[in-house]
Write a protein that holds these residues in place. Structure first.
Motif, PDB file in Angstrom:
ATOM      1  N   GLY A 134       0.810  -1.209   0.000  1.00  0.00           N
ATOM      2  CA  GLY A 134       0.000   0.000   0.000  1.00  0.00           C
ATOM      3  C   GLY A 134       0.843   1.258   0.000  1.00  0.00           C
ATOM      4  N   ALA A 135       1.893   1.272   0.831  1.00  0.00           N
ATOM      5  CA  ALA A 135       2.781   2.430   0.887  1.00  0.00           C
ATOM      6  C   ALA A 135       3.495   2.633  -0.450  1.00  0.00           C
ATOM      7  CB  ALA A 135       3.794   2.258   2.014  1.00  0.00           C
ATOM      8  N   ALA A 136       3.925   1.515  -1.062  1.00  0.00           N
ATOM      9  CA  ALA A 136       4.601   1.616  -2.357  1.00  0.00           C
ATOM     10  C   ALA A 136       3.664   2.177  -3.427  1.00  0.00           C
ATOM     11  CB  ALA A 136       5.129   0.245  -2.776  1.00  0.00           C
ATOM     12  N   LEU A 137       2.409   1.736  -3.423  1.00  0.00           N
ATOM     13  CA  LEU A 137       1.436   2.257  -4.388  1.00  0.00           C
ATOM     14  C   LEU A 137       1.189   3.747  -4.175  1.00  0.00           C
ATOM     15  CD1 LEU A 137      -1.151  -0.673  -4.439  1.00  0.00           C
ATOM     16  CD2 LEU A 137       0.295   0.064  -6.339  1.00  0.00           C
ATOM     17  N   MET A 138       1.086   4.168  -2.923  1.00  0.00           N
ATOM     18  CA  MET A 138       0.894   5.586  -2.630  1.00  0.00           C
ATOM     19  C   MET A 138       2.088   6.406  -3.124  1.00  0.00           C
ATOM     20  SD  MET A 138      -2.047   6.147  -1.007  1.00  0.00           S
ATOM     21  CE  MET A 138      -1.815   7.607   0.013  1.00  0.00           C
ATOM     22  N   LEU A 139       3.302   5.929  -2.841  1.00  0.00           N
ATOM     23  CA  LEU A 139       4.516   6.634  -3.272  1.00  0.00           C
ATOM     24  C   LEU A 139       4.594   6.692  -4.793  1.00  0.00           C
ATOM     25  CD1 LEU A 139       7.187   7.977  -2.526  1.00  0.00           C
ATOM     26  CD2 LEU A 139       8.233   5.701  -2.462  1.00  0.00           C
ATOM     27  N   LEU A 140       4.273   5.578  -5.448  1.00  0.00           N
ATOM     28  CA  LEU A 140       4.290   5.551  -6.906  1.00  0.00           C
ATOM     29  C   LEU A 140       3.241   6.498  -7.483  1.00  0.00           C
ATOM     30  CD1 LEU A 140       5.516   4.299  -9.427  1.00  0.00           C
ATOM     31  CD2 LEU A 140       3.876   2.420  -9.222  1.00  0.00           C
ATOM     32  N   GLY A 141       2.060   6.558  -6.835  1.00  0.00           N
ATOM     33  CA  GLY A 141       1.020   7.468  -7.293  1.00  0.00           C
ATOM     34  C   GLY A 141       1.445   8.922  -7.183  1.00  0.00           C
ATOM     35  N   LEU A 142       2.061   9.286  -6.046  1.00  0.00           N
ATOM     36  CA  LEU A 142       2.542  10.659  -5.880  1.00  0.00           C
ATOM     37  C   LEU A 142       3.620  10.990  -6.907  1.00  0.00           C
ATOM     38  CD1 LEU A 142       2.760  10.832  -1.980  1.00  0.00           C
ATOM     39  CD2 LEU A 142       1.168  12.101  -3.447  1.00  0.00           C
ATOM     40  N   THR A 143       4.539  10.054  -7.125  1.00  0.00           N
ATOM     41  CA  THR A 143       5.607  10.274  -8.099  1.00  0.00           C
ATOM     42  C   THR A 143       5.044  10.434  -9.506  1.00  0.00           C
ATOM     43  OG1 THR A 143       7.121   8.957  -6.751  1.00  0.00           O
ATOM     44  CG2 THR A 143       7.734   9.318  -9.042  1.00  0.00           C
ATOM     45  N   THR A 144       4.067   9.587  -9.854  1.00  0.00           N
ATOM     46  CA  THR A 144       3.439   9.675 -11.174  1.00  0.00           C
ATOM     47  C   THR A 144       2.725  11.003 -11.357  1.00  0.00           C
ATOM     48  OG1 THR A 144       3.145   7.275 -11.225  1.00  0.00           O
ATOM     49  CG2 THR A 144       1.797   8.568 -12.733  1.00  0.00           C
ATOM     50  N   GLY A 145       2.008  11.460 -10.311  1.00  0.00           N
ATOM     51  CA  GLY A 145       1.308  12.728 -10.402  1.00  0.00           C
ATOM     52  C   GLY A 145       2.245  13.903 -10.568  1.00  0.00           C
ATOM     53  N   LEU A 146       3.328  13.911  -9.808  1.00  0.00           N
ATOM     54  CA  LEU A 146       4.294  15.002  -9.907  1.00  0.00           C
ATOM     55  C   LEU A 146       4.995  14.997 -11.262  1.00  0.00           C
ATOM     56  CD1 LEU A 146       5.871  14.826  -6.322  1.00  0.00           C
ATOM     57  CD2 LEU A 146       4.321  16.582  -7.216  1.00  0.00           C
ATOM     58  N   THR A 147       5.318  13.804 -11.755  1.00  0.00           N
ATOM     59  CA  THR A 147       5.966  13.707 -13.066  1.00  0.00           C
ATOM     60  C   THR A 147       5.037  14.182 -14.177  1.00  0.00           C
ATOM     61  OG1 THR A 147       7.277  11.822 -12.298  1.00  0.00           O
ATOM     62  CG2 THR A 147       7.086  12.119 -14.680  1.00  0.00           C
TER      63      THR A 147
END
Length: 241
Positions: free
Chosen positions: A43-56
């Motif tokens: 879950g934490a990895a998905l959240m981090l990946l989501g934030l990174t994808t949004g910022l990118t």
């Protein structure tokens, strides 16, 4: 907003996983307790990946204008948004644990084990047993360790076609997807309900021998009940098999 679809989906899914694992015991409706750390990390990895994808995505958009607006642009195909529905359902309305409907669809399959002696039961009455432990001893124990003992078990109610009713528990190896059914036929006026299906009960009673050990005639095992008390569904509704 379509360009942020992948990021939103990742955040929703990660948030749903963290919600059921960090803030309660809802994850026990789906998996064994030992899998909790892995769910939290996922879950934490998905959240981090989501934030990174949004910022990118935001940085790409600011640097290159608005793009072309096609259905398969940065945000991916529109149908991908349908994947948000199960994530939202898990986040807002977690499905209940499997119950009598799932138990009724499961065939009467028992573990492939031979008849033999079992370890002695603990001293004192009643003895707390899972439905799996009781069933194994009732069907395969050549030493008849249940004879003369009072046992207590917890499960939910399912009904047979002929008016019989059972104390039932779903048993899992890993998660709800591999659930099998363990059930015990309940007899005795002390346990008469009528209890609605899916009612959770703690039932106390004595083993009623039935059929020859190790054969289909011994299934399901029978308990002569002396008492039945309604209880809340346990935090972990499944037994480990």
């Amino acid at each position: 907003m379509r360009r942020y679809g992948p990021a939103a989906l990742l955040l929703l899914t990660g948030g749903a996983v963290l919600r059921i694992t960090l803030f309660g015991d809802l994850y026990l409706r789906y998996v064994q307790p030992a899998l909790r750390p892995y769910l939290i990390v996922s879950g934490a990895a998905l959240m981090l990946l989501g934030l990174t994808t949004g910022l990118t995505t935001a940085a790409h958009h600011d640097g290159h204008g608005h793009g072309h607006g096609h259905g398969h642009g940065v945000g991916g195909p529109r149908v991908a948004w349908l994947l948000t529905l199960p994530a939202l359902a898990l986040l807002l309305f977690p499905p209940p644990a499997l119950g009598s409907y799932s138990a009724g669809r499961d065939a009467a399959q028992r573990a492939a084990q031979g008849v033999g002696a079992f370890p002695a039961l603990p001293a004192g009455n009643p003895v707390e047993l899972t439905l799996g432990e009781f069933s194994s001893r009732a069907m395969y124990d050549s030493g008849r360790s249940l004879k003369g003992r009072t046992v207590r078990m917890t499960g939910f109610v399912t009904h047979g076609d002929d008016g019989t009713w059972y104390l039932t528990r779903l048993q899992v190896s890993c998660c709800a997807a591999d659930a099998g059914t363990g059930k015990v036929e309940i007899r005795g006026t002390a346990a008469d309900g009528p209890w609605p299906a899916d009612t959770w009960l703690t039932v106390t009673g004595t083993w009623h021998p039935k059929g020859r050990l190790g054969t289909d005639a011994a299934w399901p095992p029978v308990l002569d009940a002396t008492s039945a008390k309604q209880v809340k569904q346990p935090a972990d509704p499944y037994e480990k098999r």
